[in-house]
Scaffold this motif. Structure first.
Motif, PDB file in Angstrom:
ATOM      1  N   UNK A 114       1.001  47.141  34.105  1.00 16.78           N
ATOM      2  CA  UNK A 114       1.810  46.932  35.308  1.00 16.78           C
ATOM      3  C   UNK A 114       3.287  47.206  35.078  1.00 16.78           C
ATOM      4  N   UNK A 115       3.733  47.189  33.827  1.00 16.51           N
ATOM      5  CA  UNK A 115       5.149  47.444  33.561  1.00 16.51           C
ATOM      6  C   UNK A 115       5.541  48.884  33.877  1.00 16.51           C
ATOM      7  N   UNK A 116       4.560  49.759  34.025  1.00 13.37           N
ATOM      8  CA  UNK A 116       4.839  51.163  34.346  1.00 13.37           C
ATOM      9  C   UNK A 116       4.889  51.415  35.857  1.00 13.37           C
ATOM     10  N   UNK A 117       4.627  50.389  36.650  1.00 13.24           N
ATOM     11  CA  UNK A 117       4.619  50.557  38.108  1.00 13.24           C
ATOM     12  C   UNK A 117       6.028  50.708  38.651  1.00 13.24           C
ATOM     13  N   UNK A 118       6.187  51.567  39.624  1.00 16.55           N
ATOM     14  CA  UNK A 118       7.452  51.731  40.345  1.00 16.55           C
ATOM     15  C   UNK A 118       7.155  52.535  41.606  1.00 16.55           C
ATOM     16  N   UNK A 119       8.142  52.673  42.428  1.00 20.79           N
ATOM     17  CA  UNK A 119       7.943  53.444  43.656  1.00 20.79           C
ATOM     18  C   UNK A 119       7.528  54.875  43.303  1.00 20.79           C
ATOM     19  N   UNK A 120       6.389  55.281  43.828  1.00 20.08           N
ATOM     20  CA  UNK A 120       5.887  56.617  43.557  1.00 20.08           C
ATOM     21  C   UNK A 120       4.965  56.706  42.357  1.00 20.08           C
ATOM     22  N   UNK A 121       4.849  55.620  41.575  1.00 20.43           N
ATOM     23  CA  UNK A 121       3.921  55.575  40.436  1.00 20.43           C
ATOM     24  C   UNK A 121       3.039  54.343  40.608  1.00 20.43           C
ATOM     25  N   UNK A 122       1.811  54.555  41.040  1.00 22.98           N
ATOM     26  CA  UNK A 122       0.897  53.459  41.354  1.00 22.98           C
ATOM     27  C   UNK A 122      -0.045  53.221  40.171  1.00 22.98           C
ATOM     28  N   UNK A 123      -0.117  51.977  39.707  1.00 23.17           N
ATOM     29  CA  UNK A 123      -0.940  51.627  38.556  1.00 23.17           C
ATOM     30  C   UNK A 123      -2.302  51.168  39.065  1.00 23.17           C
ATOM     31  N   UNK A 124      -3.277  52.067  38.980  1.00 23.40           N
ATOM     32  CA  UNK A 124      -4.580  51.846  39.603  1.00 23.40           C
ATOM     33  C   UNK A 124      -5.521  50.995  38.751  1.00 23.40           C
ATOM     34  N   UNK A 125      -5.221  50.806  37.465  1.00 19.38           N
ATOM     35  CA  UNK A 125      -6.109  50.069  36.573  1.00 19.38           C
ATOM     36  C   UNK A 125      -6.254  48.614  36.958  1.00 19.38           C
ATOM     37  N   UNK A 126      -7.236  47.950  36.361  1.00 18.76           N
ATOM     38  CA  UNK A 126      -7.543  46.558  36.680  1.00 18.76           C
ATOM     39  C   UNK A 126      -6.525  45.642  36.011  1.00 18.76           C
ATOM     40  N   UNK A 127      -5.803  44.882  36.811  1.00 20.62           N
ATOM     41  CA  UNK A 127      -4.688  44.080  36.314  1.00 20.62           C
ATOM     42  C   UNK A 127      -5.158  42.721  35.786  1.00 20.62           C
ATOM     43  N   UNK A 128      -4.811  42.383  34.529  1.00 16.87           N
ATOM     44  CA  UNK A 128      -5.156  41.040  34.030  1.00 16.87           C
ATOM     45  C   UNK A 128      -4.431  39.940  34.801  1.00 16.87           C
ATOM     46  N   UNK A 129      -3.290  40.257  35.381  1.00 17.80           N
ATOM     47  CA  UNK A 129      -2.525  39.244  36.123  1.00 17.80           C
ATOM     48  C   UNK A 129      -3.343  38.695  37.288  1.00 17.80           C
ATOM     49  N   UNK A 130      -3.883  39.585  38.104  1.00 20.70           N
ATOM     50  CA  UNK A 130      -4.690  39.146  39.248  1.00 20.70           C
ATOM     51  C   UNK A 130      -5.921  38.365  38.798  1.00 20.70           C
ATOM     52  N   UNK A 131      -6.523  38.800  37.706  1.00 21.53           N
ATOM     53  CA  UNK A 131      -7.749  38.155  37.238  1.00 21.53           C
ATOM     54  C   UNK A 131      -7.475  36.736  36.759  1.00 21.53           C
ATOM     55  N   UNK A 132      -6.384  36.562  36.013  1.00 19.16           N
ATOM     56  CA  UNK A 132      -6.032  35.225  35.526  1.00 19.16           C
ATOM     57  C   UNK A 132      -5.688  34.310  36.696  1.00 19.16           C
ATOM     58  N   UNK A 133      -4.901  34.810  37.629  1.00 16.95           N
ATOM     59  CA  UNK A 133      -4.533  33.994  38.794  1.00 16.95           C
ATOM     60  C   UNK A 133      -5.764  33.577  39.583  1.00 16.95           C
TER      61      UNK A 133
END
Length: 389
Positions: free
Chosen positions: A139-158
């Motif tokens: 997720x640290x690579x995300x920014x406007x115009x660069x969408x991080x499509x992989x499965x995020x551990x953040x959402x899973x933990x929350x």
């Protein structure tokens, strides 16, 4: 295109909200209006997919490419072309792959797969004013115009902490790897426990490489948890593979198995036969995408290619299908269309791209059983009731 005897798999459908309500997307539906701004008329809409098709990760790259080609076939998107490009082991080859794709008319880039290659591809895409659908989960690579499509551990933990809290679990502990991933998960874990009114009894970190090298030697991280036995009701183990097997078995032997503490996990637990392979996790809960939606795809892939696809295959499928759907509807590959608040529904459930480059997914909570995992709390069917990020 997949072999002609490959049976069909479910098609990606769009979930639309508010003022942009469209009929479901199917192979032979009535004419469908465009979503977002209409793209300029072009002979063919082109999306490049950047994958490691040579080098040590070639097998994974080929599996993902097979799935992406299946998505093109299933969406029946005429006037759409998928352009595979080899990133090899990364570095300069990933940059050259992006340049070649753009020189040959690519209007959006799917990939790269590895986070280390995202900055170079992003720079090339930005020069051409193109968006990037990176298949990384960093997720640290995300920014406007660069969408991080992989499965995020953040959402899973929350998701798993929130669910556990609804079941009355309030005292938590976590066992994390001693690396940047463990640090990220630890920060999310602290915030999620606090948000749900819980307390943290322990957060321990382990050097898993050393643990495998000395599998019979005492591990300080496990001893520290054992010393606090009885002070926590749930234990987060955000690991997979051999590391998860080692930890779960040793914890059970030390009196911290599922009969004493509820094991909690992430999508790394989302592998076939987990309960059969690691009985010490039976009864544990984890957050992941609903496996039911991808079941037919997995069976179809096995019939077509004689082997089970990588877990990341559906990520390539859904991302490619989204690009094909937008092309079929005449939408431009711009932020307006990509960040449609209604999102999309694919083999891994609903997902939507946010303006900041992060991707929000609807996750289920599953329980490990000796056979097929059971769904305890279903994934949402739409984003209509989800809180805006």
């Amino acid at each position: 295109m997949p072999p002609p005897d490959a049976s069909p798999v479910p098609r990606v459908e769009a979930q639309e909200l508010a003022t942009r309500v469209l009929p479901p997307l199917t192979g032979k539906s009535a004419p469908i209006p465009a979503v977002g701004r209409v793209a300029p008329e072009v002979a063919k809409r082109k999306a490049a997919i950047l994958l490691p098709l040579s080098g040590p990760h070639a097998s994974l790259g080929q599996t993902m490419l097979n799935a992406a080609q299946q998505a093109v076939f299933d969406t029946e998107a005429t006037g759409f072309e998928l352009m595979p490009r080899d990133t090899g082991s990364g570095g300069e080859k990933a940059e050259l792959a992006a340049k070649d794709a753009i020189a040959n008319g690519a209007q959006i880039l799917i990939g790269p797969l590895f986070a280390a290659n995202v900055p170079a591809v992003r720079a090339i895409a930005q020069q051409a004013n193109l968006n990037v659908l990176a298949l990384s989960s960093d997720a640290s690579k995300a920014e406007r115009g660069v969408y991080i499509m992989g499965f995020s551990p953040k959402e899973q933990v929350e998701r798993i902490i929130a669910f556990a809290a609804t079941k009355g679990l309030r005292r938590f502990a976590a066992l994390l790897p001693r690396d940047s991933y463990g640090e990220l998960v630890g920060n999310v874990f602290r915030e999620a426990v606090a948000r749900n009114g819980g307390t943290i009894a322990a957060i321990e970190t382990c050097d898993f490489k050393a643990a495998h090298a000395q599998s019979s030697a005492p591990l300080p991280c496990l001893n520290a948890l054992t010393a606090k036995r009885g002070q926590f009701d749930a234990l987060l183990l955000p690991e997979g593979g051999d590391d998860l097997t080692l930890l779960a078995n040793r914890l059970a032997a030390m009196g911290l198995g599922p009969d004493h503490v509820k094991p909690l996990g992430t999508g790394l637990w989302d592998v076939p036969g987990l309960g059969l392979r690691i009985p010490a996790l039976v009864g544990g809960w984890y957050a992941a995408t609903d496996p039911a939606a991808r079941r037919d795809f997995v069976a179809s892939y096995q019939r077509a290619y004689g082997q089970e696809p990588s877990r990341l295959a559906t990520l390539a499928y859904d991302t490619t299908a989204m690009a094909a759907v937008l092309a079929r509807r005449g939408a431009a590959y711009d932020a307006y269309a990509l960040t449609n608040p209604g999102g999309f529904s694919g083999l891994d459930g609903i997902f939507r791209l946010r303006p900041n480059g992060l991707v929000e997914r609807g996750l289920a909570v599953l329980e490990v059983t000796p056979s097929t995992p059971s769904i305890l709390d279903a994934a949402p069917a739409s984003f209509a009731t989800r809180r805006e990020m």
